[in-house]
Design a protein around this motif. Structure first.
Motif, mmCIF file in Angstrom:
data_model
loop_
_atom_site.group_PDB
_atom_site.id
_atom_site.type_symbol
_atom_site.label_atom_id
_atom_site.label_comp_id
_atom_site.label_asym_id
_atom_site.label_seq_id
_atom_site.Cartn_x
_atom_site.Cartn_y
_atom_site.Cartn_z
ATOM 1 N N ALA A 106 0.849 -1.192 0.000
ATOM 2 C CA ALA A 106 0.000 0.000 0.000
ATOM 3 C C ALA A 106 0.883 1.240 0.000
ATOM 4 O O ALA A 106 2.013 1.222 0.502
ATOM 5 N N VAL A 107 0.370 2.313 -0.541
ATOM 6 C CA VAL A 107 1.089 3.579 -0.556
ATOM 7 C C VAL A 107 1.428 3.967 0.885
ATOM 8 O O VAL A 107 0.592 3.888 1.773
ATOM 9 N N GLY A 108 2.678 4.319 1.108
ATOM 10 C CA GLY A 108 3.127 4.733 2.426
ATOM 11 C C GLY A 108 3.636 3.605 3.309
ATOM 12 O O GLY A 108 4.164 3.861 4.385
ATOM 13 N N ASP A 109 3.460 2.344 2.877
ATOM 14 C CA ASP A 109 3.976 1.210 3.660
ATOM 15 C C ASP A 109 5.490 1.268 3.745
ATOM 16 O O ASP A 109 6.163 1.624 2.787
ATOM 17 N N ARG A 110 6.012 0.892 4.900
ATOM 18 C CA ARG A 110 7.456 0.696 5.062
ATOM 19 C C ARG A 110 7.682 -0.801 5.119
ATOM 20 O O ARG A 110 6.927 -1.529 5.754
ATOM 21 N N PHE A 111 8.716 -1.269 4.440
ATOM 22 C CA PHE A 111 8.974 -2.702 4.402
ATOM 23 C C PHE A 111 10.444 -2.967 4.112
ATOM 24 O O PHE A 111 11.173 -2.082 3.710
ATOM 25 N N PHE A 127 29.360 -0.383 0.118
ATOM 26 C CA PHE A 127 28.716 -0.236 -1.179
ATOM 27 C C PHE A 127 27.496 0.646 -1.024
ATOM 28 O O PHE A 127 26.960 0.824 0.068
ATOM 29 N N ASP A 128 27.030 1.193 -2.136
ATOM 30 C CA ASP A 128 25.784 1.951 -2.203
ATOM 31 C C ASP A 128 24.922 1.328 -3.272
ATOM 32 O O ASP A 128 25.397 1.072 -4.388
ATOM 33 N N ILE A 129 23.685 1.065 -2.928
ATOM 34 C CA ILE A 129 22.730 0.562 -3.915
ATOM 35 C C ILE A 129 21.523 1.478 -3.856
ATOM 36 O O ILE A 129 20.968 1.720 -2.780
ATOM 37 N N TYR A 130 21.111 1.976 -4.988
ATOM 38 C CA TYR A 130 19.938 2.825 -5.092
ATOM 39 C C TYR A 130 18.840 2.055 -5.796
ATOM 40 O O TYR A 130 19.070 1.486 -6.861
ATOM 41 N N VAL A 131 17.666 2.026 -5.193
ATOM 42 C CA VAL A 131 16.528 1.320 -5.764
ATOM 43 C C VAL A 131 15.438 2.346 -6.044
ATOM 44 O O VAL A 131 15.050 3.099 -5.164
ATOM 45 N N PHE A 132 14.954 2.343 -7.273
ATOM 46 C CA PHE A 132 13.894 3.255 -7.667
ATOM 47 C C PHE A 132 12.688 2.451 -8.130
ATOM 48 O O PHE A 132 12.827 1.545 -8.935
ATOM 49 N N PHE A 133 11.501 2.777 -7.602
ATOM 50 C CA PHE A 133 10.271 2.105 -8.020
ATOM 51 C C PHE A 133 9.447 3.051 -8.839
ATOM 52 O O PHE A 133 9.419 4.221 -8.679
#
Length: 133
Positions: A106-111, A127-133
């Motif tokens: 759901a919008v706003g969920d933290r997981f 390391f740095d990993i960037y994740v974009f949804f």
């Protein structure tokens, strides 16, 4: 290993249509289809052996098809997710390794999301990993 059983019109049952080496007990009786793109997986049409080639974002189906006595299609399916471990050194895989890798949220969920990195025989430093949804 593919396991299928069948009951014929006369009531005779076979509990497994495939030998332990994957060979069909009755060649040509059953064929297989899949909803997965060819880049994700391939399926041997006579043995039903599935080979995964890549991850896939949604569930896929494998369908076993038998043509009935009057030409009608009799089919049964199984569904699963294609989740592979990271293939080559430096490959990163996100999501659960079994089942739905990234279930809807759901919008706003933290997981939390599982992350796997293939480091080969090297140690993983910072390391740095960037994740974009």
């Amino acid at each position: 290993q593919t396991y299928l059983h069948v009951t014929f019109d006369n009531g005779r049952q076979w509990n497994n249509l495939f030998a332990s080496n994957g060979a069909p007990m009755v060649p040509g009786l059953v064929s297989f289809e899949t909803t997965a793109p060819a880049l994700v997986m391939s399926i041997d049409n006579s043995s039903g052996t599935v080979t995964l080639h890549d991850n896939h974002h949604s569930i896929v189906d494998v369908v076993a098809v038998v043509l009935g006595r009057f030409g009608n299609r009799i089919e049964e399916q199984t569904s699963f997710y294609c989740n592979l471990q990271p293939k080559s050194v430096g490959d990163v895989d996100l999501g659960a390794s079994n089942g739905n890798p990234l279930p809807d949220r759901a919008v706003g969920d933290r997981f939390t999301i599982d992350l796997r990195v293939n480091t080969g025989s090297y140690y993983l430093g910072s390391f740095d990993i960037y994740v974009f949804f």
